[in-house]
Design a protein around this motif. Structure first.
Motif, PDB file in Angstrom:
ATOM      1  N   ASP A  59      -0.092  -0.684  -4.654  1.00 31.99           N
ATOM      2  CA  ASP A  59      -1.408  -1.144  -5.112  1.00 31.99           C
ATOM      3  C   ASP A  59      -1.377  -2.623  -5.490  1.00 31.99           C
ATOM      4  O   ASP A  59      -2.316  -3.368  -5.183  1.00 31.99           O
ATOM      5  N   LEU A  62      -1.350  -4.681  -2.287  1.00 30.96           N
ATOM      6  CA  LEU A  62      -2.660  -4.660  -1.635  1.00 30.96           C
ATOM      7  C   LEU A  62      -3.691  -5.469  -2.419  1.00 30.96           C
ATOM      8  O   LEU A  62      -4.567  -6.110  -1.819  1.00 30.96           O
ATOM      9  N   ARG A  72      -4.376  -6.929   4.856  1.00 25.77           N
ATOM     10  CA  ARG A  72      -4.551  -5.761   3.981  1.00 25.77           C
ATOM     11  C   ARG A  72      -4.693  -4.490   4.815  1.00 25.77           C
ATOM     12  O   ARG A  72      -4.132  -3.446   4.469  1.00 25.77           O
ATOM     13  N   SER A  76      -2.131  -1.479   4.442  1.00 29.88           N
ATOM     14  CA  SER A  76      -2.710  -0.187   4.043  1.00 29.88           C
ATOM     15  C   SER A  76      -2.365   0.894   5.047  1.00 29.88           C
ATOM     16  O   SER A  76      -2.000   2.015   4.677  1.00 29.88           O
TER      17      SER A  76
END
Length: 164
Positions: A59, A62, A72, A76
């Motif tokens: 997290d 990102l 991203r 992801s």
């Protein structure tokens, strides 16, 4: 200790289950994640594993990237889109999926390798080769650091109180 350290090798049983090493289970219990979060390593033929601490690292990575950027989206997809959450049974075992086993090349024995906030699952022979390469490269980096000729890939640690 709340870190995954050391390495252990265990065998898959006839039902495809593997026991997570007791020290790793203890870290996962303190972490509070229900199950085991896993995804293919970005740079090794191994599987990254962990709980909330690993997810917080992902997290954090990102969050540094623009919400609709290609970077991203790629991270992801690689870190979340290929991940699985494995159920840990009361005896501390998980069933490795065929996808995980195929990616890591695992058939019988499995090596668990602590890496702080995460651990990795390796095929034992691949891990031994990786470990030898890592030791070789660390020795080279140490020689570079001790000679004062750091490379761009190896930052020189600054001593406390050093002036700019």
């Amino acid at each position: 200790m709340d870190r995954f350290v050391s390495h252990f090798t265990n065998r898959l049983d006839a039902k495809g289950r593997i026991s997570i090493p007791a020290p790793f289970r203890a870290v996962l219990m303190r972490d509070g994640f229900e199950g085991l979060y896993v995804h293919p390593s970005l740079d090794q033929q191994a599987v990254d594993c962990g709980g909330n601490a690993l997810l917080q690292e992902i997290d954090g990575l990102l969050a540094k990237l623009s919400p609709y950027s290609e970077e991203r989206d790629l991270f992801s997809t690689a870190l979340l889109g290929t991940s699985e959450i494995l159920k840990v049974d009361p005896e501390g075992r998980v069933v490795l999926t065929e996808t995980i086993k195929a990616y890591a090349g695992v058939t019988g024995d499995v090596t668990f390798v602590g890496q702080g906030n995460k651990f990795q699952i390796w095929e034992p022979n691949r891990f031994q080769a990786h470990l030898e390469e890592a030791k070789h490269r660390v020795r080279d980096m140490r020689r570079q650091l001790s000679s004062g000729s750091a490379t761009p890939d190896v930052p020189v640690p600054r001593s406390h109180g050093a002036r700019e």
